[in-house]
Design a protein around this motif. Structure first.
Motif, PDB file in Angstrom:
ATOM      1  N   ILE A 228      25.299   3.583   9.418  1.00 19.62           N
ATOM      2  CA  ILE A 228      25.970   4.209  10.255  1.00 19.62           C
ATOM      3  C   ILE A 228      24.730   5.636  10.352  1.00 19.62           C
ATOM      4  CG2 ILE A 228      27.646   5.595  11.359  1.00 19.62           C
ATOM      5  CD1 ILE A 228      28.100   2.588  11.156  1.00 19.62           C
ATOM      6  N   SER A 229      24.160   6.184  11.663  1.00 21.54           N
ATOM      7  CA  SER A 229      24.006   7.393  12.555  1.00 21.54           C
ATOM      8  C   SER A 229      23.856   7.737  13.432  1.00 21.54           C
ATOM      9  CB  SER A 229      21.981   7.324  12.271  1.00 21.54           C
ATOM     10  OG  SER A 229      21.457   8.324  12.803  1.00 21.54           O
ATOM     11  N   SER A 230      24.708   8.879  13.104  1.00 21.46           N
ATOM     12  CA  SER A 230      24.933   9.328  15.073  1.00 21.46           C
ATOM     13  C   SER A 230      26.239   8.832  15.578  1.00 21.46           C
ATOM     14  CB  SER A 230      24.017   9.869  15.886  1.00 21.46           C
ATOM     15  OG  SER A 230      22.902  10.819  15.536  1.00 21.46           O
ATOM     16  N   GLY A 231      27.260   8.368  14.419  1.00 24.73           N
ATOM     17  CA  GLY A 231      28.188   7.636  15.355  1.00 24.73           C
ATOM     18  C   GLY A 231      28.190   6.421  15.459  1.00 24.73           C
ATOM     19  N   GLU A 232      27.375   5.714  15.408  1.00 26.05           N
ATOM     20  CA  GLU A 232      26.435   4.572  15.771  1.00 26.05           C
ATOM     21  C   GLU A 232      26.087   2.998  14.875  1.00 26.05           C
ATOM     22  OE1 GLU A 232      23.499   4.267  19.203  1.00 26.05           O
ATOM     23  OE2 GLU A 232      25.252   5.005  20.887  1.00 26.05           O
ATOM     24  N   MET A 233      25.796   2.642  14.458  1.00 29.76           N
ATOM     25  CA  MET A 233      25.003   1.397  14.130  1.00 29.76           C
ATOM     26  C   MET A 233      23.916   1.127  14.364  1.00 29.76           C
ATOM     27  SD  MET A 233      26.291  -2.781  12.479  1.00 29.76           S
ATOM     28  CE  MET A 233      24.952  -3.176  13.860  1.00 29.76           C
TER      29      MET A 233
END
Length: 251
Positions: free
Chosen positions: A204-209
């Motif tokens: 997960i990065s910056s609220g996205e997968m």
């Protein structure tokens, strides 16, 4: 056998979207999945969304679950435990959630077995307020396990433990998942733990997968540079296990 799938799952706090478009193909009973990513990436939010503690778009599909609203158990990093209770009382209270208050002998036996398995039976009659952070994490794990969840969400369960206990707890959880047929998702910062214990990893990065798949494939030099902004190597031990060596901050 229980199965869990995520389809374009998201979450918002007010008008602010903090998680979006997380999709994971079916996770099956007995699996241990790492959820990794930088601080504030959205890992805890994802767990709360799966557990139904917050709403959002997308679908969390749990099939063939037998325990109804007790099927999914979320173990937060900060337990917020009632310091007035003893360890034993807190685990017993967790066991009785959603049920009657009559305590059966088999329930007491099970609590004793869990405390012994986690090697915290000597803490049974100490107050929660007397415990260290690591001891409280182990008690929180006991509270989760006594509920016999079919899906267990563990948010950085080893962050306050020393290295020996980290290895001990993750080995125990991996073996328990296999024996009990649980689906376990564990948020980790130590990618070497993910490589060693988890067959599947969600980044997960910056609220996205960012990516999801086999741990051995997902944790690679490109991902470490793109997501964690470090230059790193993936080496292999003499016994065949891979591990991460960080050389420095990516230019």
């Amino acid at each position: 056998m229980v199965a869990l799938a995520l389809k374009d799952v998201g979450a918002s706090y007010g008008r602010v979207t903090v998680l979006s478009k997380v999709g994971v193909d079916t996770l099956k009973s007995g699996s241990l999945t790492a959820v990794v990513g930088p601080n504030a990436a959205g890992k805890s939010t994802l767990f709360k969304r799966i557990a139904g503690l917050i709403a959002g778009p997308g679908l969390v599909e749990l099939s063939d679950a037998a325990n109804g609203d007790r099927a999914i158990c979320y173990m937060p990093q900060d337990t917020g435990a009632n310091a007035v209770l003893t360890v034993y009382e807190s685990v017993l209270l967790s066991a009785k959630q959603g049920g009657g208050w009559r305590v059966r002998d088999d329930e007491l036996f099970e609590i004793d077995a869990i405390l012994k398995a986690l090697r915290i039976e000597d803490l049974a009659f100490r107050g929660l307020g007397e415990l260290s952070g690591g001891q409280r994490q182990l008690v929180s794990l006991a509270q989760a396990l006594v509920r016999k969840p079919e899906v267990l969400l563990m948010d950085e369960p080893t962050s306050a433990l020393d290295l020996h206990r980290q290895v001990e707890v993750l080995s125990f959880v991996r073996d328990l998942a296999g024996r009990a047929g649980m689906i376990v998702l564990v948020a980790l910062h130590d990618l070497n733990h993910a490589l060693h214990y988890c067959e599947h990893t969600i980044v997960i990065s910056s609220g996205e997968m960012a990516v999801s798949g086999s741990t051995q494939e997902v944790i690679n030099c490109g991902m470490l540079r793109d997501i964690y902004k470090v230059d790193a190597r993936i080496e292999t031990c003499s016994h065949g296990k891979k591990f991460v060596i960080v050389d420095g901050i990516a230019a």
